[in-house]
Design a protein around this motif. Structure first.
Motif, PDB file in Angstrom:
ATOM      1  N   ASN A 165     -10.988   5.836  19.110  1.00 16.17           N
ATOM      2  CA  ASN A 165     -12.017   5.083  18.174  1.00 16.17           C
ATOM      3  C   ASN A 165     -11.320   5.308  16.967  1.00 16.17           C
ATOM      4  O   ASN A 165     -12.098   4.478  16.228  1.00 16.17           O
ATOM      5  N   LEU A 166     -10.314   5.677  16.365  1.00 19.72           N
ATOM      6  CA  LEU A 166      -9.709   5.686  15.069  1.00 19.72           C
ATOM      7  C   LEU A 166      -9.378   4.058  15.294  1.00 19.72           C
ATOM      8  O   LEU A 166      -8.393   3.333  14.515  1.00 19.72           O
ATOM      9  N   SER A 167      -8.913   3.120  16.227  1.00 15.96           N
ATOM     10  CA  SER A 167      -7.744   2.057  16.373  1.00 15.96           C
ATOM     11  C   SER A 167      -8.296   0.754  15.625  1.00 15.96           C
ATOM     12  O   SER A 167      -7.821  -0.061  14.766  1.00 15.96           O
ATOM     13  N   ARG A 168      -9.467   0.711  15.629  1.00 15.87           N
ATOM     14  CA  ARG A 168      -9.812  -1.040  14.957  1.00 15.87           C
ATOM     15  C   ARG A 168      -9.386  -0.427  13.072  1.00 15.87           C
ATOM     16  O   ARG A 168      -9.429  -1.249  12.474  1.00 15.87           O
ATOM     17  N   CYS A 169     -10.360   0.966  12.692  1.00 14.87           N
ATOM     18  CA  CYS A 169     -10.550   1.155  11.487  1.00 14.87           C
ATOM     19  C   CYS A 169      -8.667   1.414  11.452  1.00 14.87           C
ATOM     20  O   CYS A 169      -8.643   0.529   9.703  1.00 14.87           O
ATOM     21  N   MET A 170      -7.591   1.960  12.127  1.00 16.13           N
ATOM     22  CA  MET A 170      -6.412   1.777  11.803  1.00 16.13           C
ATOM     23  C   MET A 170      -6.016   0.132  11.078  1.00 16.13           C
ATOM     24  O   MET A 170      -5.308   0.272  10.729  1.00 16.13           O
ATOM     25  N   ILE A 171      -5.971  -0.271  12.299  1.00 12.72           N
ATOM     26  CA  ILE A 171      -6.267  -2.317  12.219  1.00 12.72           C
ATOM     27  C   ILE A 171      -6.519  -2.005  10.807  1.00 12.72           C
ATOM     28  O   ILE A 171      -5.333  -2.530  10.479  1.00 12.72           O
ATOM     29  N   MET A 172      -7.901  -2.652  10.282  1.00 14.57           N
ATOM     30  CA  MET A 172      -7.726  -2.632   9.316  1.00 14.57           C
ATOM     31  C   MET A 172      -7.464  -2.534   8.061  1.00 14.57           C
ATOM     32  O   MET A 172      -7.199  -2.543   7.355  1.00 14.57           O
ATOM     33  N   LEU A 173      -6.830  -1.069   8.210  1.00 13.03           N
ATOM     34  CA  LEU A 173      -6.584  -0.564   6.877  1.00 13.03           C
ATOM     35  C   LEU A 173      -5.105  -0.062   6.295  1.00 13.03           C
ATOM     36  O   LEU A 173      -4.976  -0.916   5.304  1.00 13.03           O
ATOM     37  N   GLY A 174      -4.299  -0.917   7.342  1.00  9.19           N
ATOM     38  CA  GLY A 174      -3.327  -0.881   7.450  1.00  9.19           C
ATOM     39  C   GLY A 174      -3.305  -2.893   6.866  1.00  9.19           C
ATOM     40  O   GLY A 174      -2.728  -3.304   5.635  1.00  9.19           O
ATOM     41  N   TYR A 175      -3.699  -3.781   7.285  1.00 17.70           N
ATOM     42  CA  TYR A 175      -4.091  -5.262   7.439  1.00 17.70           C
ATOM     43  C   TYR A 175      -4.348  -5.106   6.155  1.00 17.70           C
ATOM     44  O   TYR A 175      -4.228  -5.934   4.785  1.00 17.70           O
ATOM     45  N   LEU A 176      -5.631  -4.370   5.223  1.00 18.06           N
ATOM     46  CA  LEU A 176      -6.245  -4.612   3.936  1.00 18.06           C
ATOM     47  C   LEU A 176      -5.371  -4.033   2.760  1.00 18.06           C
ATOM     48  O   LEU A 176      -5.411  -4.423   1.689  1.00 18.06           O
ATOM     49  N   ILE A 177      -4.653  -2.566   3.166  1.00 16.41           N
ATOM     50  CA  ILE A 177      -3.450  -2.142   2.024  1.00 16.41           C
ATOM     51  C   ILE A 177      -2.353  -3.037   2.350  1.00 16.41           C
ATOM     52  O   ILE A 177      -2.047  -3.009   1.086  1.00 16.41           O
ATOM     53  N   GLY A 178      -2.054  -3.964   3.099  1.00 15.72           N
ATOM     54  CA  GLY A 178      -0.855  -4.632   3.243  1.00 15.72           C
ATOM     55  C   GLY A 178      -1.392  -5.649   2.457  1.00 15.72           C
ATOM     56  O   GLY A 178      -0.085  -6.814   1.642  1.00 15.72           O
ATOM     57  N   THR A 179      -2.117  -7.005   2.793  1.00 17.76           N
ATOM     58  CA  THR A 179      -2.211  -7.717   1.581  1.00 17.76           C
ATOM     59  C   THR A 179      -3.505  -7.596   0.856  1.00 17.76           C
ATOM     60  O   THR A 179      -2.115  -8.617  -0.454  1.00 17.76           O
ATOM     61  N   CYS A 180      -3.263  -6.444   0.324  1.00 18.53           N
ATOM     62  CA  CYS A 180      -3.418  -6.238  -1.482  1.00 18.53           C
ATOM     63  C   CYS A 180      -2.767  -6.065  -2.116  1.00 18.53           C
ATOM     64  O   CYS A 180      -2.406  -6.776  -2.994  1.00 18.53           O
ATOM     65  N   PHE A 181      -1.704  -5.383  -1.264  1.00 18.22           N
ATOM     66  CA  PHE A 181      -0.566  -5.017  -1.910  1.00 18.22           C
ATOM     67  C   PHE A 181       0.538  -6.111  -2.022  1.00 18.22           C
ATOM     68  O   PHE A 181       1.239  -6.900  -3.155  1.00 18.22           O
ATOM     69  N   ILE A 182       0.556  -6.550  -0.929  1.00 16.03           N
ATOM     70  CA  ILE A 182       1.599  -8.102  -1.004  1.00 16.03           C
ATOM     71  C   ILE A 182       0.955  -9.773  -2.239  1.00 16.03           C
ATOM     72  O   ILE A 182       0.901  -9.569  -3.072  1.00 16.03           O
ATOM     73  N   VAL A 183      -0.443  -9.437  -2.231  1.00 13.84           N
ATOM     74  CA  VAL A 183      -0.969 -10.508  -2.926  1.00 13.84           C
ATOM     75  C   VAL A 183      -0.735 -10.006  -5.016  1.00 13.84           C
ATOM     76  O   VAL A 183      -0.148 -10.669  -5.432  1.00 13.84           O
ATOM     77  N   VAL A 184      -1.461  -8.531  -4.801  1.00 11.81           N
ATOM     78  CA  VAL A 184      -0.802  -8.262  -6.481  1.00 11.81           C
ATOM     79  C   VAL A 184       1.029  -8.360  -6.588  1.00 11.81           C
ATOM     80  O   VAL A 184       0.863  -8.492  -7.590  1.00 11.81           O
ATOM     81  N   GLY A 185       1.585  -8.340  -5.539  1.00 18.28           N
ATOM     82  CA  GLY A 185       2.918  -8.160  -6.426  1.00 18.28           C
ATOM     83  C   GLY A 185       3.390 -10.114  -6.236  1.00 18.28           C
ATOM     84  O   GLY A 185       4.426 -10.242  -7.426  1.00 18.28           O
ATOM     85  N   TYR A 186       2.505 -10.356  -5.355  1.00 15.37           N
ATOM     86  CA  TYR A 186       3.104 -12.038  -5.408  1.00 15.37           C
ATOM     87  C   TYR A 186       2.445 -12.774  -7.359  1.00 15.37           C
ATOM     88  O   TYR A 186       3.164 -12.933  -8.190  1.00 15.37           O
ATOM     89  N   ALA A 187       1.432 -11.599  -7.404  1.00 16.50           N
ATOM     90  CA  ALA A 187       0.449 -12.291  -8.947  1.00 16.50           C
ATOM     91  C   ALA A 187       1.001 -11.925  -9.652  1.00 16.50           C
ATOM     92  O   ALA A 187       1.761 -11.731 -11.644  1.00 16.50           O
ATOM     93  N   GLY A 188       1.913  -9.806  -9.370  1.00 10.70           N
ATOM     94  CA  GLY A 188       2.768 -10.229 -11.216  1.00 10.70           C
ATOM     95  C   GLY A 188       3.867 -10.329 -10.947  1.00 10.70           C
ATOM     96  O   GLY A 188       4.037 -10.289 -11.668  1.00 10.70           O
ATOM     97  N   LEU A 189       4.533 -10.659  -9.833  1.00 11.05           N
ATOM     98  CA  LEU A 189       5.687 -11.153 -10.263  1.00 11.05           C
ATOM     99  C   LEU A 189       6.050 -12.966 -11.207  1.00 11.05           C
ATOM    100  O   LEU A 189       6.688 -13.910 -11.787  1.00 11.05           O
ATOM    101  N   GLN A 190       4.588 -13.921 -10.750  1.00 12.35           N
ATOM    102  CA  GLN A 190       4.637 -14.488 -11.336  1.00 12.35           C
ATOM    103  C   GLN A 190       4.018 -14.868 -12.816  1.00 12.35           C
ATOM    104  O   GLN A 190       4.946 -15.650 -13.858  1.00 12.35           O
ATOM    105  N   LEU A 191       3.502 -13.901 -13.308  1.00 16.18           N
ATOM    106  CA  LEU A 191       3.143 -12.732 -14.545  1.00 16.18           C
ATOM    107  C   LEU A 191       4.353 -12.932 -15.718  1.00 16.18           C
ATOM    108  O   LEU A 191       3.993 -13.408 -16.538  1.00 16.18           O
ATOM    109  N   GLN A 192       5.385 -11.780 -14.282  1.00 13.01           N
ATOM    110  CA  GLN A 192       6.598 -11.311 -15.263  1.00 13.01           C
ATOM    111  C   GLN A 192       7.475 -12.703 -15.460  1.00 13.01           C
ATOM    112  O   GLN A 192       7.929 -12.302 -16.156  1.00 13.01           O
ATOM    113  N   ALA A 193       7.852 -13.794 -14.722  1.00 16.94           N
ATOM    114  CA  ALA A 193       8.103 -14.839 -14.687  1.00 16.94           C
ATOM    115  C   ALA A 193       7.839 -15.960 -15.556  1.00 16.94           C
ATOM    116  O   ALA A 193       8.863 -16.810 -16.396  1.00 16.94           O
ATOM    117  N   MET A 194       6.781 -15.233 -16.535  1.00 15.29           N
ATOM    118  CA  MET A 194       6.122 -16.557 -17.946  1.00 15.29           C
ATOM    119  C   MET A 194       7.283 -15.724 -18.910  1.00 15.29           C
ATOM    120  O   MET A 194       7.327 -14.870 -18.633  1.00 15.29           O
TER     121      MET A 194
END
Length: 231
Positions: free
Chosen positions: A202-231
């Motif tokens: 019952n938790l499989s789909r919830c856990m799939i989305m949890l890892g996916y959303l945390i992963g995507t969010c942190f990666i996008v924030v990290g890439y954006a932050g590195l671009q700002l840092q390079a300015m």
């Protein structure tokens, strides 16, 4: 530093993501599908606003393409019981991962690769990947999709590995965000294997989305932050 507007957009994404995960946990698939439509567009809006004022280039194009592909994959996998949707959903996720891998390689061009740490962690990641791939040998309703699933698991492992190496080579809060994001993608993959190739719960789909959303969010924030840092 991120602008107030980008932070607000990120906050909206987090709220919608929490609502989506609650619906997944409650098995309210219709409601979870509604919130699923807006998650990646919100994250893309955050990234665009966060990067305003930075030079627009190949990194921006690749990150936005990855988010667009994730969005298409999200929509296709709403109907994951259909063979074509499952295949093309996984394939779009594979392409998105490749785009993020290319971005990681672009950032890595400025740093020396940590050889000793890289070799040790490579062995660990290869073992984890091999264990996941063993489960793909089990029977699955959609015969013939093992090649795509194998490439997808390899891509997430490579992405997580590169992001972790980037954090070791250049430790700062944004590269740490990237490493966290990559590892969460790998955790999400474990639950994908569990859901489709072992015996989902019952938790499989919830856990799939949890890892996916945390992963995507942190990666996008990290890439954006590195671009700002390079300015």
């Amino acid at each position: 530093m991120f602008s107030i507007w980008s932070i607000l957009l990120l906050a909206v994404f987090v709220v919608v993501a929490i609502i989506h995960l609650v619906h997944c946990y409650q098995r309210k698939l219709g409601l979870s599908d509604i919130t699923k439509f807006v998650l990646m567009p919100l994250l893309a809006a955050f990234y665009i606003v966060a990067c305003l004022g930075t030079p627009f280039g190949i990194i921006n194009i690749l990150v936005l393409c990855a988010l667009a592909l994730f969005w298409v994959g999200d929509i296709l996998l709403i109907y994951d019981w259909e063979r074509a949707n499952f295949f093309f959903g996984m394939f779009t996720f594979l392409l998105a991962q490749i785009a993020l891998i290319v971005v990681a390689c672009i950032f890595f061009a400025n740093y020396s690769f940590p050889i000793i740490e890289g070799l040790v962690i490579a062995v660990v990641f290869i073992i984890i990947l091999a264990i996941k791939l063993l489960f793909l040998r089990r029977s699955f309703a959609f015969i013939g999709l093992k090649a795509c699933a194998t490439l997808y698991l390899i891509s997430t492992t490579v992405l997580a590995y590169l992001l972790l190496m980037l954090a070791i080579a250049n430790p700062n809060r944004y590269t740490i965000y990237l490493a966290i994001g990559g590892i969460n993608f790998m955790l999400s993959d474990y639950h994908v294997v569990q859901e489709y190739y072992i015996s989902g719960n019952n938790l499989s789909r919830c856990m799939i989305m949890l890892g996916y959303l945390i992963g995507t969010c942190f990666i996008v924030v990290g890439y954006a932050g590195l671009q700002l840092q390079a300015m």
